[in-house]
Design a protein around this motif. Structure first.
Motif, PDB file in Angstrom:
ATOM      1  N   ARG A 136       0.844  -1.213   0.000  1.00  0.00           N
ATOM      2  CA  ARG A 136       0.000   0.000   0.000  1.00  0.00           C
ATOM      3  C   ARG A 136       0.867   1.246   0.000  1.00  0.00           C
ATOM      4  NH1 ARG A 136      -4.458  -2.080   4.206  1.00  0.00           N
ATOM      5  NH2 ARG A 136      -5.849  -3.037   2.690  1.00  0.00           N
ATOM      6  N   ALA A 140       0.531   0.375  -4.494  1.00  0.00           N
ATOM      7  CA  ALA A 140      -0.242  -0.697  -5.119  1.00  0.00           C
ATOM      8  C   ALA A 140      -1.718  -0.560  -4.760  1.00  0.00           C
ATOM      9  CB  ALA A 140       0.276  -2.069  -4.668  1.00  0.00           C
ATOM     10  N   THR A 141      -2.567  -0.868  -5.710  1.00  0.00           N
ATOM     11  CA  THR A 141      -4.016  -0.806  -5.464  1.00  0.00           C
ATOM     12  C   THR A 141      -4.459  -2.037  -4.688  1.00  0.00           C
ATOM     13  OG1 THR A 141      -4.594  -1.978  -7.494  1.00  0.00           O
ATOM     14  CG2 THR A 141      -4.355   0.424  -7.647  1.00  0.00           C
ATOM     15  N   GLY A 142      -5.645  -1.965  -4.134  1.00  0.00           N
ATOM     16  CA  GLY A 142      -6.204  -3.101  -3.414  1.00  0.00           C
ATOM     17  C   GLY A 142      -6.326  -4.324  -4.305  1.00  0.00           C
ATOM     18  N   THR A 162      -4.495  -5.105  -6.914  1.00  0.00           N
ATOM     19  CA  THR A 162      -3.159  -5.661  -7.166  1.00  0.00           C
ATOM     20  C   THR A 162      -2.681  -6.466  -5.965  1.00  0.00           C
ATOM     21  OG1 THR A 162      -2.626  -3.837  -8.651  1.00  0.00           O
ATOM     22  CG2 THR A 162      -0.772  -5.059  -7.724  1.00  0.00           C
TER      23      THR A 162
END
Length: 120
Positions: free
Chosen positions: A82, A86-88, A90
């Motif tokens: 995070r 990075a996205t949730g 990913t």
């Protein structure tokens, strides 16, 4: 000097055995087995996605024994991903990849339970 080397060797051998006398398996050993047995059965796009996740997982789990992967280490991984932007989705892909490796490790009797499945 010789006694210290012998002691270090004995301690390393002891560390590699779990309480049932079975050898403990590393994440890296499980990943290698996964790549040999499972990766070749997957579609090319899935293989590429897993490869991306493997590169993200390696700095956090690459040097660990499988039974050392726990909620705290998984939380550290998620927090670092995070923080890195990075996205949730990913992160969930990365964790799903790790679930796959650990599920195979359970089937191969490398570990007793999949630690990622218990992670919320």
């Amino acid at each position: 000097m010789v006694a210290q080397q012998y002691l270090a060797q004995v301690l390393e051998e002891y560390r590699r055995l779990d309480r049932g006398g079975r050898p403990r398996c590393s994440y890296q050993e499980a990943l290698e087995q996964f790549c040999i047995e499972v990766m070749r059965t997957l579609k090319a796009t899935t293989q590429r996605r897993y490869g991306t996740s493997f590169r993200q997982l390696d700095p956090f789990f690459g040097r660990l024994l499988l039974d050392a992967i726990n909620k705290a280490r998984l939380s550290e991984f998620v927090a670092a991903r995070r923080k890195g932007g990075a996205t949730g989705a990913t992160i969930r892909h990365d964790l799903a990849t790790l679930i796959g490796v650990c599920s195979c490790a359970v089937a191969w009797d490398y570990i007793d339970a999949n630690p990622v499945k218990a992670f919320d």
